[in-house]
Design a protein around this motif. Structure first.
Motif, mmCIF file in Angstrom:
data_model
loop_
_atom_site.group_PDB
_atom_site.id
_atom_site.type_symbol
_atom_site.label_atom_id
_atom_site.label_comp_id
_atom_site.label_asym_id
_atom_site.label_seq_id
_atom_site.Cartn_x
_atom_site.Cartn_y
_atom_site.Cartn_z
ATOM 1 N N PHE A 37 42.863 31.780 38.854
ATOM 2 C CA PHE A 37 42.433 30.617 38.078
ATOM 3 C C PHE A 37 41.677 29.618 38.955
ATOM 4 C CE2 PHE A 37 43.488 26.203 36.863
ATOM 5 C CZ PHE A 37 42.764 26.127 35.686
ATOM 6 N N ILE A 103 48.015 33.120 32.125
ATOM 7 C CA ILE A 103 47.103 32.350 32.974
ATOM 8 C C ILE A 103 45.856 33.170 33.278
ATOM 9 C CG2 ILE A 103 46.823 31.339 35.289
ATOM 10 C CD1 ILE A 103 49.830 30.557 35.096
ATOM 11 N N GLN A 106 43.576 33.063 30.281
ATOM 12 C CA GLN A 106 42.832 31.800 30.184
ATOM 13 C C GLN A 106 41.707 31.741 31.222
ATOM 14 O OE1 GLN A 106 42.879 29.421 27.889
ATOM 15 N NE2 GLN A 106 44.411 30.625 26.788
ATOM 16 N N THR A 107 41.952 32.320 32.390
ATOM 17 C CA THR A 107 40.913 32.374 33.426
ATOM 18 C C THR A 107 39.702 33.145 32.916
ATOM 19 O OG1 THR A 107 42.567 32.263 35.195
ATOM 20 C CG2 THR A 107 40.406 33.135 35.783
ATOM 21 N N SER A 185 41.603 25.120 27.939
ATOM 22 C CA SER A 185 42.137 26.164 28.811
ATOM 23 C C SER A 185 42.938 25.582 29.975
ATOM 24 C CB SER A 185 41.000 27.047 29.338
ATOM 25 O OG SER A 185 40.497 27.872 28.315
ATOM 26 N N VAL A 189 46.794 26.405 30.790
ATOM 27 C CA VAL A 189 47.253 26.896 32.095
ATOM 28 C C VAL A 189 48.354 25.993 32.641
ATOM 29 C CG1 VAL A 189 46.592 27.227 34.512
ATOM 30 C CG2 VAL A 189 45.152 28.141 32.681
#
Length: 221
Positions: A37, A103, A106-107, A185, A189
């Motif tokens: 991330f 996570i 979302q990255t 996002s 996270v």
């Protein structure tokens, strides 16, 4: 020591060893997810999403092993608490693994957006959450009551950092200095990081249960 008792202790040690192996994998996944991330590493993020299947398999295998120990060895008192606690521990470890995948997802969702990702706050938050999980596992391995209690108290730090992330994102939205998709996002996270810390607290509470027989101030067995 009777042969029956020796067999039970051996089975419990094998269970503990399996939990440690699973925990090592989960710790690696969550650390790599935070790193992906922060560095916008989409290849690493994609690999981590696939790696979650291995964590799920560990949970299933350890749970089956723990249930076999309960049926075959018929533990009681503290031994029963340890086996029961392990059943609960692996559930929280699996959920931490899920959040590593979340996570990573979302990255990938953010993609190539070149924002700074609120690095000062998210870095501190990810490091604090990771340390809580690590300390929780060490507390379990060493059956260390004080370390388990420290994990629980450290949750306040992560909660405050989450509030800091929310304030920073909110301010940037008001000032129109952040992409809306990116803002959502980052909040997601941060929320996953907070949940990782919450599961670390659960790990610590189950270790306390193994040692003392109490869980969330409620005596059990």
């Amino acid at each position: 020591m009777s042969a029956l008792r020796a067999s039970l202790l051996k089975a419990i040690e094998e269970l503990k060893s399996e939990v440690v192996t699973m925990a090592d994998l989960v710790l690696n996944n969550i650390n790599e997810a935070f790193l992906a991330f922060k560095t916008n590493n989409l290849i690493k993020a994609e690999a981590l999403m696939k790696a979650d299947d291995v964590v799920d398999q560990y949970e299933e295998d350890i749970s089956k092993s723990a249930l076999r120990v309960m049926w075959k060895e018929q533990p009681y008192a503290q031994d029963l608490r340890v086996v029961t606690g392990i059943l609960k521990l692996v559930t929280d470890l699996e959920r931490i693994g899920d959040h590593a995948a979340d996570i990573a997802e979302q990255t990938i969702h953010i993609g190539d957006l070149k924002n700074q990702r609120l690095l000062p706050i998210t870095t501190m938050m990810s490091e604090a959450a990771y340390q809580m999980v690590l300390n929780a596992i060490n507390a379990f391995v060493k059956q260390n009551l004080e370390l388990a209690k420290k994990v629980i108290s450290d949750d306040d730090v992560v909660d405050q950092l989450f509030n800091d992330v929310m304030k920073s994102v909110t301010d940037q939205i008001k000032n129109e200095t952040i992409d809306s998709q990116y803002a959502v996002s980052v909040i997601m996270v941060a929320k996953y990081m907070e949940r990782v810390a919450d599961h670390a607290v659960n790990l610590a509470e189950w270790t306390i249960f193994m040692i003392t027989g109490e869980h969330k101030s409620t005596p059990l067995f």
